[in-house]
Design a protein around this motif. Structure first.
Motif, PDB file in Angstrom:
ATOM      1  N   ILE A   1       0.840  -1.199   0.000  1.00 33.45           N
ATOM      2  CA  ILE A   1       0.000   0.000   0.000  1.00 33.45           C
ATOM      3  C   ILE A   1       0.877   1.251   0.000  1.00 33.45           C
ATOM      4  N   CYS A   2       1.969   1.199   0.753  1.00 38.08           N
ATOM      5  CA  CYS A   2       2.880   2.347   0.840  1.00 38.08           C
ATOM      6  C   CYS A   2       3.560   2.644  -0.498  1.00 38.08           C
ATOM      7  N   GLN A   3       3.580   1.688  -1.412  1.00 35.34           N
ATOM      8  CA  GLN A   3       4.237   1.866  -2.701  1.00 35.34           C
ATOM      9  C   GLN A   3       3.315   2.473  -3.764  1.00 35.34           C
ATOM     10  N   GLN A   4       2.120   2.908  -3.348  1.00 39.79           N
ATOM     11  CA  GLN A   4       1.132   3.359  -4.339  1.00 39.79           C
ATOM     12  C   GLN A   4       1.182   4.859  -4.616  1.00 39.79           C
ATOM     13  N   ASP A   5       2.367   5.426  -4.680  1.00 37.35           N
ATOM     14  CA  ASP A   5       2.597   6.783  -5.203  1.00 37.35           C
ATOM     15  C   ASP A   5       1.768   7.868  -4.517  1.00 37.35           C
ATOM     16  N   GLY A   6       1.577   7.760  -3.203  1.00 32.38           N
ATOM     17  CA  GLY A   6       0.869   8.799  -2.467  1.00 32.38           C
ATOM     18  C   GLY A   6      -0.612   8.896  -2.772  1.00 32.38           C
ATOM     19  N   LEU A   7      -1.189   7.821  -3.303  1.00 35.21           N
ATOM     20  CA  LEU A   7      -2.607   7.856  -3.699  1.00 35.21           C
ATOM     21  C   LEU A   7      -3.543   7.287  -2.631  1.00 35.21           C
ATOM     22  N   ILE A   8      -3.025   6.999  -1.440  1.00 34.86           N
ATOM     23  CA  ILE A   8      -3.829   6.363  -0.404  1.00 34.86           C
ATOM     24  C   ILE A   8      -4.428   7.405   0.534  1.00 34.86           C
ATOM     25  N   ALA A   9      -5.744   7.430   0.632  1.00 34.27           N
ATOM     26  CA  ALA A   9      -6.435   8.338   1.547  1.00 34.27           C
ATOM     27  C   ALA A   9      -6.492   7.762   2.947  1.00 34.27           C
ATOM     28  N   GLU A  10      -6.644   6.429   3.043  1.00 32.37           N
ATOM     29  CA  GLU A  10      -6.762   5.773   4.348  1.00 32.37           C
ATOM     30  C   GLU A  10      -6.724   4.267   4.149  1.00 32.37           C
TER      31      GLU A  10
ATOM     32  N   ASP B   1      -7.528  -8.232   0.566  1.00 31.99           N
ATOM     33  CA  ASP B   1      -7.475  -9.246   1.616  1.00 31.99           C
ATOM     34  C   ASP B   1      -6.111  -9.216   2.295  1.00 31.99           C
ATOM     35  N   SER B   2      -6.087  -9.584   3.575  1.00 30.93           N
ATOM     36  CA  SER B   2      -4.873  -9.414   4.373  1.00 30.93           C
ATOM     37  C   SER B   2      -3.717 -10.294   3.917  1.00 30.93           C
ATOM     38  N   ASP B   3      -3.995 -11.386   3.213  1.00 29.43           N
ATOM     39  CA  ASP B   3      -2.912 -12.244   2.723  1.00 29.43           C
ATOM     40  C   ASP B   3      -2.559 -11.961   1.267  1.00 29.43           C
ATOM     41  N   ASP B   4      -3.128 -10.904   0.690  1.00 26.96           N
ATOM     42  CA  ASP B   4      -2.796 -10.481  -0.667  1.00 26.96           C
ATOM     43  C   ASP B   4      -2.041  -9.157  -0.608  1.00 26.96           C
ATOM     44  N   TYR B   5      -1.523  -8.724  -1.752  1.00 29.52           N
ATOM     45  CA  TYR B   5      -0.841  -7.432  -1.773  1.00 29.52           C
ATOM     46  C   TYR B   5      -0.939  -6.808  -3.159  1.00 29.52           C
ATOM     47  N   LEU B   6      -0.912  -5.482  -3.154  1.00 33.90           N
ATOM     48  CA  LEU B   6      -1.006  -4.730  -4.399  1.00 33.90           C
ATOM     49  C   LEU B   6       0.324  -4.743  -5.138  1.00 33.90           C
ATOM     50  N   LEU B   7       0.252  -4.756  -6.442  1.00 32.43           N
ATOM     51  CA  LEU B   7       1.452  -4.668  -7.262  1.00 32.43           C
ATOM     52  C   LEU B   7       1.821  -3.193  -7.470  1.00 32.43           C
ATOM     53  N   PRO B   8       3.087  -2.893  -7.729  1.00 30.81           N
ATOM     54  CA  PRO B   8       3.491  -1.495  -7.929  1.00 30.81           C
ATOM     55  C   PRO B   8       2.664  -0.817  -9.021  1.00 30.81           C
ATOM     56  N   ASN B   9       2.283   0.435  -8.752  1.00 31.88           N
ATOM     57  CA  ASN B   9       1.521   1.279  -9.686  1.00 31.88           C
ATOM     58  C   ASN B   9       0.085   0.807  -9.901  1.00 31.88           C
ATOM     59  N   ALA B  10      -0.391  -0.135  -9.091  1.00 33.50           N
ATOM     60  CA  ALA B  10      -1.765  -0.629  -9.272  1.00 33.50           C
ATOM     61  C   ALA B  10      -2.778   0.496  -9.118  1.00 33.50           C
TER      62      ALA B  10
ATOM     63  N   PHE C   1      -3.101  -6.081 -11.104  1.00 27.48           N
ATOM     64  CA  PHE C   1      -3.300  -5.211  -9.949  1.00 27.48           C
ATOM     65  C   PHE C   1      -2.890  -5.851  -8.616  1.00 27.48           C
ATOM     66  N   THR C   2      -3.118  -7.164  -8.482  1.00 29.37           N
ATOM     67  CA  THR C   2      -2.980  -7.801  -7.172  1.00 29.37           C
ATOM     68  C   THR C   2      -2.253  -9.130  -7.271  1.00 29.37           C
ATOM     69  N   CYS C   3      -1.469  -9.431  -6.249  1.00 29.45           N
ATOM     70  CA  CYS C   3      -0.879 -10.761  -6.090  1.00 29.45           C
ATOM     71  C   CYS C   3      -1.624 -11.454  -4.957  1.00 29.45           C
ATOM     72  N   MET C   4      -2.124 -12.646  -5.228  1.00 28.36           N
ATOM     73  CA  MET C   4      -2.946 -13.368  -4.272  1.00 28.36           C
ATOM     74  C   MET C   4      -2.169 -14.548  -3.696  1.00 28.36           C
ATOM     75  N   ASP C   5      -2.227 -14.661  -2.376  1.00 27.49           N
ATOM     76  CA  ASP C   5      -1.511 -15.718  -1.655  1.00 27.49           C
ATOM     77  C   ASP C   5      -2.548 -16.611  -0.983  1.00 27.49           C
ATOM     78  N   TYR C   6      -2.980 -17.652  -1.696  1.00 27.23           N
ATOM     79  CA  TYR C   6      -4.037 -18.529  -1.182  1.00 27.23           C
ATOM     80  C   TYR C   6      -3.542 -19.316   0.030  1.00 27.23           C
ATOM     81  N   GLN C   7      -4.389 -19.363   1.063  1.00 32.31           N
ATOM     82  CA  GLN C   7      -4.056 -20.090   2.288  1.00 32.31           C
ATOM     83  C   GLN C   7      -4.931 -21.339   2.418  1.00 32.31           C
ATOM     84  N   SER C   8      -4.372 -22.387   3.013  1.00 35.98           N
ATOM     85  CA  SER C   8      -5.111 -23.649   3.147  1.00 35.98           C
ATOM     86  C   SER C   8      -6.317 -23.523   4.067  1.00 35.98           C
TER      87      SER C   8
END
Length: 288
Positions: A22-31, A88-97, A199-206
């Motif tokens: 989220i911190c890598q999203q070029d200052g576009l995060i409001a909250e 989702d908490s086990d996923d993460y955004l890709l750069p520039n998403a 946009f997103t990398c998904m990390d599926y959990q068992s």
């Protein structure tokens, strides 16, 4: 600009990875709104530490274990960003998403609620499901599956004002609801832009919702039957309705008192009954 919503349950070990993306999203995060669905791990303490490091407001909400859909209702009602992204908490955004999503949403017509792109698997670093057949398609979420035969999880963002028009139904004692129920309702009023962007990398959990879906759907039968009942109202193909009828009859057999069959479903349900019965028996064997 973007409100990021993260429902979480005992996923403290992944929260910081999501935070860094989220911190890598070029200052576009409001909250960043995190709804903790009754975690027993170190989630609360970790979020407190991350909040001190964040350059944007971090809102942490605790609730008794009630389900992701209840968490989403709370978070969406509080969202202040122009656009909302559910991460989702086990996923993460890709750069520039977020920058890419913003570029599409800023110029989108009024009948468009959101942007949807592709996801990659954390485990295999490859595309999840199939690409969209064209680089940009404007349609409903059920049309992209039925007409264009797109498969696999897809993620994106929505216009917050329009998203607030919709709520996930909540049933007492039920802690699971298929999110598609609301996305289908959204699709009856608005359209999405589907693009071949990552946009997103998904990390599926068992132990995640995807891997335990059938058991959760049986335990949350009212929401499950509501989803399959409403699906018949969608403008989809007869084959899609037949596949839906298989699952409707399957889950009716689990809890026959919770649904009232309508005449227009009857043909599909009678046709699908043998297969629905097979899946019902499989459920009994798997979940006993």
């Amino acid at each position: 600009m973007f409100t990021i919503i993260t429902p979480t349950y005992n996923r403290a070990r992944f929260i910081e990875r999501a935070f860094k993306s989220i911190c890598q999203q070029d200052g576009l995060i409001a909250e960043w709104i995190i709804v903790d669905d009754g975690s027993s791990d170190d989630t609360k303490h970790l979020v407190s530490e991350l909040s001190d490091r964040a350059s944007y407001p971090v809102v942490y909400i605790e609730q008794a274990n009630s389900g992701k859909h209840v968490a989403l209702n709370k978070a969406i009602s509080l969202a202040n960003g122009r656009y909302t992204c559910i991460l989702d908490s086990d996923d993460y955004l890709l750069p520039n998403a977020c920058a890419t999503m913003k570029s599409y949403l800023d110029s989108s017509p009024g009948d468009v609620i959101g942007i949807v792109g592709n996801c990659i698997s954390h485990q295999e670093s490859k595309l999840i499901g199939t690409k969209f057949p064209e680089d940009e398609i404007i349609c409903s979420p059920f049309e992209i599956r039925d007409r264009y035969s797109v498969k696999g999880d897809k993620k994106g963002a929505m216009k917050t004002g329009k998203l607030k028009e919709f709520r996930f139904p909540e049933f007492e004692g039920e802690r699971f609801l298929k999110e598609e129920l609301v996305w289908n309702r959204v699709g009856m009023k608005y359209k999405y832009i589907f693009v071949n962007e990552l946009f997103t990398c998904m990390d599926y959990q068992s132990t995640g919702l995807s891997s335990t879906s059938v058991g959760r759907r049986i335990k949350s039968i009212k929401g499950t039957l509501l989803f399959h009942s409403e699906y018949f109202e969608l403008p989809v193909s007869s084959f899609a309705k037949f596949k839906n009828a298989i699952n409707l009859t399957r889950f009716i057999l689990h809890k026959p008192t919770y649904v009232e069959l309508r005449f227009k479903w009857l043909f599909y349900c009678l046709l699908a009954f043998p297969l629905g019965l097979c899946f019902f028996i499989k459920d009994l064997i798997t979940n006993r």
